[in-house]
Write a protein that holds these residues in place. Structure first.
Motif, mmCIF file in Angstrom:
data_model
loop_
_atom_site.group_PDB
_atom_site.id
_atom_site.type_symbol
_atom_site.label_atom_id
_atom_site.label_comp_id
_atom_site.label_asym_id
_atom_site.label_seq_id
_atom_site.Cartn_x
_atom_site.Cartn_y
_atom_site.Cartn_z
ATOM 1 N N LEU A 1 71.892 -37.491 -49.471
ATOM 2 C CA LEU A 1 72.243 -38.909 -49.503
ATOM 3 C C LEU A 1 71.445 -39.703 -50.534
ATOM 4 O O LEU A 1 71.953 -40.649 -51.125
ATOM 5 C CB LEU A 1 72.045 -39.530 -48.114
ATOM 6 C CG LEU A 1 72.951 -38.954 -47.022
ATOM 7 C CD1 LEU A 1 72.539 -39.508 -45.659
ATOM 8 C CD2 LEU A 1 74.400 -39.283 -47.315
ATOM 9 N N VAL A 2 70.173 -39.346 -50.713
ATOM 10 C CA VAL A 2 69.308 -40.050 -51.665
ATOM 11 C C VAL A 2 68.623 -38.999 -52.521
ATOM 12 O O VAL A 2 67.580 -38.469 -52.143
ATOM 13 C CB VAL A 2 68.260 -40.919 -50.931
ATOM 14 C CG1 VAL A 2 67.429 -41.697 -51.932
ATOM 15 C CG2 VAL A 2 68.914 -41.848 -49.933
ATOM 16 N N ALA B 1 66.902 -34.765 -40.846
ATOM 17 C CA ALA B 1 66.703 -35.975 -41.658
ATOM 18 C C ALA B 1 66.315 -35.609 -43.085
ATOM 19 O O ALA B 1 66.820 -36.200 -44.053
ATOM 20 C CB ALA B 1 65.637 -36.862 -41.025
ATOM 21 N N ALA B 2 65.426 -34.638 -43.238
ATOM 22 C CA ALA B 2 64.988 -34.240 -44.578
ATOM 23 C C ALA B 2 66.148 -33.646 -45.375
ATOM 24 O O ALA B 2 66.349 -33.997 -46.544
ATOM 25 C CB ALA B 2 63.826 -33.250 -44.474
ATOM 26 N N ARG C 1 59.499 -35.245 -48.134
ATOM 27 C CA ARG C 1 60.363 -35.882 -47.140
ATOM 28 C C ARG C 1 60.143 -35.282 -45.750
ATOM 29 O O ARG C 1 60.144 -35.993 -44.760
ATOM 30 C CB ARG C 1 61.832 -35.760 -47.552
ATOM 31 C CG ARG C 1 62.143 -36.588 -48.770
ATOM 32 C CD ARG C 1 63.519 -36.321 -49.292
ATOM 33 N NE ARG C 1 63.700 -36.947 -50.584
ATOM 34 C CZ ARG C 1 64.805 -37.498 -50.989
ATOM 35 N NH1 ARG C 1 65.871 -37.511 -50.224
ATOM 36 N NH2 ARG C 1 64.887 -38.041 -52.181
ATOM 37 N N PHE D 1 59.047 -37.678 -42.770
ATOM 38 C CA PHE D 1 59.824 -37.798 -41.537
ATOM 39 C C PHE D 1 59.061 -37.232 -40.340
ATOM 40 O O PHE D 1 59.224 -37.701 -39.218
ATOM 41 C CB PHE D 1 61.197 -37.131 -41.689
ATOM 42 C CG PHE D 1 62.100 -37.839 -42.672
ATOM 43 C CD1 PHE D 1 62.247 -39.217 -42.631
ATOM 44 C CD2 PHE D 1 62.792 -37.133 -43.634
ATOM 45 C CE1 PHE D 1 63.065 -39.878 -43.531
ATOM 46 C CE2 PHE D 1 63.617 -37.786 -44.542
ATOM 47 C CZ PHE D 1 63.752 -39.157 -44.491
ATOM 48 N N THR E 1 66.715 -47.199 -57.476
ATOM 49 C CA THR E 1 65.874 -47.302 -56.283
ATOM 50 C C THR E 1 64.766 -48.317 -56.491
ATOM 51 O O THR E 1 64.388 -49.034 -55.563
ATOM 52 C CB THR E 1 65.292 -45.924 -55.910
ATOM 53 O OG1 THR E 1 66.373 -45.005 -55.766
ATOM 54 C CG2 THR E 1 64.513 -45.988 -54.616
ATOM 55 N N SER F 1 69.427 -34.072 -44.820
ATOM 56 C CA SER F 1 70.418 -35.127 -45.064
ATOM 57 C C SER F 1 69.971 -36.054 -46.183
ATOM 58 O O SER F 1 70.778 -36.447 -47.037
ATOM 59 C CB SER F 1 70.640 -35.951 -43.800
ATOM 60 O OG SER F 1 71.146 -35.146 -42.773
ATOM 61 N N SER F 2 68.701 -36.400 -46.195
ATOM 62 C CA SER F 2 68.213 -37.336 -47.211
ATOM 63 C C SER F 2 68.292 -36.734 -48.612
ATOM 64 O O SER F 2 68.466 -37.462 -49.584
ATOM 65 C CB SER F 2 66.787 -37.772 -46.905
ATOM 66 O OG SER F 2 65.856 -36.746 -47.204
#
Length: 171
Positions: free
Chosen positions: A63-64, A56-57, A27, A31, A118, A59-60
């Motif tokens: 979140l995912v 972003a990495a 990730r 990103f 997914t 958070s992802s």
């Protein structure tokens, strides 16, 4: 085995930790490439970019969660995806420049066989790239799809797409 200083048993990290580290590294790279592309290949604002790429990495990851992707499935999916995208774009372009092109619109139903959440979302998104199709609604296993030409072999393409997406995910 006796635990003496200097003769301690080596413990390997848990498999989940290794998978999580790989997922985070992937990730971070993804990103980073996206940031680099958005910055036009410039490294001028890289400190700011690094902050956002890291954010972003991280958070992802919350979140995912990890998606159990199978990289060997990519060579079969990427050319297929690019081919469908090109065909979809050409179809829309030809219809735009030839408004007299006859349309046989309709709604078709497709029973989605994918179990991975997914994989199902990816399938719904990619269906809209198929020539003359747009995903309308997914309820349980049934996907409603709007088509511009109901006479086309949509079910064959959908099954092929589903098979290629399934190859991307471990179940």
């Amino acid at each position: 085995m006796v635990n003496e200083p200097g003769n301690q048993a080596k413990r390997s990290p848990r498999p989940g930790v290794i998978a999580g580290a790989r997922c985070f590294a992937f990730r971070l790279a993804l990103f980073g490439v996206i940031w680099w592309g958005l910055a036009g290949g410039s490294l001028q604002d890289w400190p700011l970019g690094l902050f956002f790429v890291l954010a972003a990495a991280v958070s992802s990851m919350f979140l995912v969660p990890g998606q159990n992707l199978r990289l060997p499935g990519l060579p079969g999916f990427i050319p297929f995806f690019l081919h469908l995208s090109l065909l979809g774009g050409l179809d829309v372009t030809s219809r735009a420049f030839r408004p007299s092109m006859p349309l046989k619109t309709g709604i078709i139903m497709h029973r989605v066989q994918l179990e991975h959440p997914t994989a199902r979302v990816l399938f719904v998104w990619v269906v809209s790239l198929l020539p003359g199709t747009a995903s309308v609604q997914l309820v349980d296993q049934s996907l409603r799809i709007h088509v511009l030409d109901a006479a086309q072999p949509h079910q064959d393409r959908l099954k092929d797409l589903e098979k290629r997406i399934q190859a991307l995910f471990r179940t």
